[in-house]
Design an enzyme around this catalytic site. Structure first.
Site, PDB file in Angstrom:
ATOM      1  N   LYS A 147      48.193  40.285  45.366  1.00 40.67           N
ATOM      2  CA  LYS A 147      47.496  41.468  45.902  1.00 40.67           C
ATOM      3  C   LYS A 147      47.631  41.531  47.422  1.00 40.67           C
ATOM      4  CE  LYS A 147      44.383  41.532  41.955  1.00 40.67           C
ATOM      5  NZ  LYS A 147      43.038  41.314  41.410  1.00 40.67           N
ATOM      6  N   LYS A 176      50.249  37.269  30.859  1.00 42.87           N
ATOM      7  CA  LYS A 176      48.944  37.926  30.866  1.00 42.87           C
ATOM      8  C   LYS A 176      48.643  38.536  29.505  1.00 42.87           C
ATOM      9  CE  LYS A 176      48.475  38.673  35.720  1.00 42.87           C
ATOM     10  NZ  LYS A 176      47.983  39.595  36.752  1.00 42.87           N
ATOM     11  N   ARG A 178      51.750  47.128  70.450  1.00 41.95           N
ATOM     12  CA  ARG A 178      51.000  47.542  69.258  1.00 41.95           C
ATOM     13  C   ARG A 178      51.488  46.829  67.999  1.00 41.95           C
ATOM     14  NH1 ARG A 178      46.761  48.486  69.692  1.00 41.95           N
ATOM     15  NH2 ARG A 178      46.486  47.066  67.976  1.00 41.95           N
ATOM     16  N   ASP A 224      40.176  33.515  33.059  1.00 41.09           N
ATOM     17  CA  ASP A 224      39.923  34.787  33.719  1.00 41.09           C
ATOM     18  C   ASP A 224      38.476  35.243  33.595  1.00 41.09           C
ATOM     19  OD1 ASP A 224      40.857  36.985  35.210  1.00 41.09           O
ATOM     20  OD2 ASP A 224      40.785  38.224  33.385  1.00 41.09           O
ATOM     21  N   GLU A 246      47.204  33.431  30.739  1.00 41.33           N
ATOM     22  CA  GLU A 246      45.844  33.907  30.986  1.00 41.33           C
ATOM     23  C   GLU A 246      45.020  33.771  29.709  1.00 41.33           C
ATOM     24  OE1 GLU A 246      44.808  37.882  33.343  1.00 41.33           O
ATOM     25  OE2 GLU A 246      44.996  38.283  31.206  1.00 41.33           O
TER      26      GLU A 246
END
Lengths: 275, 275, 275, 275, 275, 275
Positions: free
Chosen positions: A130, A162, A95, A213, A192
């Site tokens: 992510k 960012k 598994r 972005d 960004e």
């Protein structure tokens, strides 16, 4: 470095706990079998060495013979590898090995689809952070096997300023200047931007990579013109198989795609015991 | 027990590595901000406490106020929680918190859809061991938040005799008898069957849960009649949103669905800093 | 991220083992004392928060009040911090706290000396990976506190193609091209060169940082002229306080100095208990 | 026991992180090379087995043939060991192996110098707990390789009642008596003294080792006379190569020297790849 | 140092695994209760702080009020401590807390019996390394609470040359001489002897503690006469409550008793919830 | 799964610490010896593979040849196994191997005695969670080797609703119903009862295993009649060798005995080196 070992051990501890009570009760120790990993659909395979590691971590004597290599396209019905060893060991590792291999192959397959879409444009498809917590190195490896490239792996090995950093630092130029004073000279500074004014400001402050972005293709095109090779351009934000070609054709150097890893579908693979 | 702590710490180590160099370079220590977690689509939320843990693991001073509870349906635009603390801490924990919360909410949402399909039939929807390695307790928790139930969590806390065990033990009856001699008296013995003959054999040997693997609805119906309450019946194998209602109406007690966890789509959630 | 915690815990386990038998035998539990950390010579201090962490790891109740900040110059006789807590705890943590603080301050002090030598040239003084195994983040932090800058921290967060890599890849251009195909677009590619021909080759192949290894000042000067701003220049190799000024005046952007960390002298600091 | 394994693994994780990106990008897997460790100055070598462990931890197939033994004097230009294995593995382990070997040999070399100074006096040169946090077993091993002896390794395996313990216990006799009631009968009780009165008091109370802290040679001589074989005498406090001979000739049994480990200079060693 | 924390965490992980499913299913979160630890027989208590740690490790909010102190004799029916906290937490920690407390109190009680037997002789009763793997620090602490003393805790913090070491070293004198050259000057050298000849040889070679193994009381008496204060004498070997008085009266300084820890009976303690 | 490895490593670290200083000082490296494990009394052996693991963990080259198998009865004087390897390794592992093997064999022997008492009744003897913290898997394995069976291993792999859970849930029926809604369908629900009324209530609510706590034989008999095969019956509470036969003859299916593990006596085994 010892990350794969750690992931495999952790996964085995999680799945086996204090013992595989069904196998221990029903299967004698010492019985050797041969099994094969078979593709139940078409996909790009990734994770064969990790799957092998699952079994050898349980029992160093297990033989694992790869018939395919990571990054290869396989067709439904093809055998990926032969595994020979104690029946108990194969049943215990099955598994975990499949869970890892199916996810990694799922990512590689999805990546390959995105990469095919941008063929000929010279644009790179890269991943994001992510990923599934705890499996990032495997997720990022699978992206490479699908023909993609990796963005930074953690907050440590790359700079990406960012919107919130810009706000805290008091503007794009201020943020870039602060970063330059602290960051190692071997890292590029990426920032960004949300519109062409910000692109201009970033360029003037000496940004080395400019993240564009969520811009429409038209704006991307203008941004690329503005940048004109003085920095790398990277598009990001909700990129799909439907939209990526247009984005690439806008001329950006890099497109980052969160969906490669955050919503991948596991491909179907079986472990079949020979009679 | 300390599993959630371990997962969160591992995820933070993976993402932050030796430091968030961008934040350290651009954001002053000591600046406090407030941010909110906002739903960008409709879904069933799961993982809010885990998300909170991400931030408090980084800094015990962070305040995390839940406006929703796990298991609740939320609509696009709704705020899930407010977070108040050091800007540096929020920026460092953001990605890990979202990666966990988006995946868990994705699982809960998918589960809720399957559960809604079987409404009124009395059949339980349960998960499998096809979870992401290292995150099983979170995956299984998310299934419960979506209204599903859990099958065994590992090879240790449940007996499931599969085809390969049966082959190794020399038949269904032999396998069940061997298990009964080794397994704790507080665990039920479950066995996989592929056809009605095997169902009969399992019943006679005293199986307490009978897995009906990949059977068409008609066969499931007959199997349920055969079993007639003497064991629990569980259907499994490629169950989808399209097929689950028919399967439930065949009268099985339990349906196990791998897709709840192995191919879930992350839902969209944002962490927004207040100005 | 949790690296400092890990270092401090490991150091305490190493030093205290299964217990501080002398203190347990001679000092009653519950007795509170105040002590001070005093400089026994002039130096640049680094590591005060780490020292504080040693005591609070042993007992969260210990009060540690800093009178100086990391990076500050202190003079012999000055008090760096006051510590108040259980006598047992202070006695148990003393050696570990001092071992860390004295080494870190030693590195900061040595770095400050090198930095002072290049004053006005605009050249950066950076460290290397020649740190004490297990303490790299502290060593590198101390370098920053002394006014130096950090080179990459590990083999992971920076590319440095050395002579042996070049040999294996079949030449400077080949090595750079291979790296460019594999390395994230946010990292610069640095390559080691031993003479002006290699510098030229590296430049042509698009190296972004050029390491000038063990070159005399005259050659460095020519290399800087050759490079002419198209890449960053970094001098390295047996740099001492005597030679660094000349090297900086050759116009290189960066000088890396192994001696900052591999042979640092611990400064003298005492922990004095008040009567 | 598993301490060396732990140190080596930790050091490799620290240096390699999630991968040696330069080597992976530029050097093919499967290429075998031979390299040699070469002394670039004269020194006493220590740490060859630890260096070997670095490479075999990365790849069990690496061959490491020692041409010298720990504790041996080596001359500039001499080869310490041959290493044969995958080029990737040697490149990845190089820095960690050298960092450990250079530090350990530095300690052994410094120790040998102190030992030579006291030759013929019968006095032992011992180390202290002023070691680099996390590396104590290696530091203490290196001292032995240089001809020194070890004091206690931690607060657990030896009793040393210092000034602050005495103050807390209410005097020398009280402290010794308390220790005797708690300490295992297989450990000797050592106590720090600052003057001859304290030496007398310690002797009367039955101290088994008397630390003579920072006393001038003349006082040491008197202390030795006072003690007259009823306890071991140990001198400590700012001992240097210039002062150690005088201290030894005062007749003390043992001299402890912090500088052996807290400020050692790494010796120069290279890893050279064969063509 | 962090040993007790490690033991408690390990024990909780072992007992609770991925969750206390009964309690989670039947007891609401947030319900607070008070319970008491009650002695169900007479004994010497040891381990109250460890028991408290079990609950606070689960939930820092739990209140644990000791009514007795470790080392105290308690009578059947007496309350040892009050515990107040979440019902869930108390139910989850109950078994681990009792398992530890009952074992430790069992050891303290058994030790107290041995110590009472030798009252007035001045002989010390000490433990051995025959403890339960993983719990040595607790076993040894419990011995002290029963009035016993500790022998060395590990192979690291004491020297004990046994028969097999003597054989390997080529005789008693040779073994002692080799040890003296390697062992820290703060440790005493202990050697095992089987007859009076060996005692003589050990004395002459300067042994500081002489283990008299399995000797009848008469021989012990002679051995003590021979040794005459020049070394400590320690009797060992199958010591029981019936034989220990005779052994002590033979005049030995120390008697080591394996049965204190290797075969202790757990005392009976209940955790009672208040209505 | 890796539990035995963890136990053995932890035990070795605990016993050897930073090194076996006696052996290192007195026994040369490289000397090979042969030793045998000899029974010093009659018992049922358990733990031979664990003992072997102790030595191979220290040195993979050690040969360990079993002459007996776990579960076998051995007589005083019989050899259990031969061990061949480095003298240093055998001396270092001796105590840990014996501590584990003697305890495990003690448990197996005690269990065999209880099992013999119930011979012919068909009643199973099972263990409890009253094991030594950290060693549960070994304790439970030893019970099986003595012919006993295992109850649940942790709070995770079995449901046992005790008196306090019943009180919190508001009665027996309420507790069982709540459990049924949360617990996996593959686990049986067990509940503790104190009298026949509670047995009746439990039966009606559908309990699958009924624990009959501390009931006299007569009551047990009635309870068994009441239950009449509709649930499993389990007797518990202060069961001894004197009382177990009567309890078994009352007709219960299972008897759980805490004394198997909480107060076991270590059997006597020696490790003898050959000359």
């Amino acid at each position: 470095m010892f990350e794969v070992e750690r992931i495999v051990k952790r996964a085995l501890e999680e799945d086996i706990g204090l013992g595989d009570i069904t196998t221990e009760a029903t299967v004698e120790a010492g019985v050797t079998v041969r099994a094969e990993l078979v593709a139940k659909e078409d996909f790009v395979v990734a994770g064969l060495d990790v799957a092998a590691r699952v079994f050898t971590e349980l029992d160093a004597e297990v033989g694992f013979e790869k018939l395919k290599e990571d990054g290869e396209k396989v067709a439904r019905g093809e055998v990926l590898a032969w595994i020979r060893g104690e029946a108990r060991c194969l049943l215990q590792g099955e598994r975990v090995a499949l869970n890892l291999l199916q996810r990694m192959s799922g990512i590689a397959t999805m990546t390959a689809r995105f990469v095919r879409e941008v063929e000929g444009t010279g644009t790179l498809v890269v991943d994001t952070r992510k990923t599934v917590p705890g499996l990032r190195v495997l997720d990022k490896y699978a992206v490479r096997m699908g023909g993609g490239r990796n963005h930074r792996t953690s907050l440590y090995d790359g700079v990406l300023i960012k919107e919130n950093h810009v706000a805290a630092a008091g503007g794009i130029a201020a943020a870039i200047n602060r970063a330059r004073k602290r960051i190692s000279h071997v890292l590029k500074i990426e920032i960004e931007t949300r519109n062409l004014d910000e692109v201009r400001e970033a360029l003037e402050a000496g940004a080395e990579v400019i993240l564009l972005d969520n811009m429409p293709a038209e704006t991307l095109r203008e941004a690329v013109r503005l940048i004109d090779g003085r920095a790398l351009s990277e598009a990001s934000g909700g990129v799909t198989l439907e939209t990526i070609r247009d984005i690439a054709e806008a001329g950006v150097d890099v497109i980052s795609v969160g969906a490669l890893t955050h919503s991948c579908r596991a491909v179907d693979i079986s472990l079949l015991f020979e009679d």
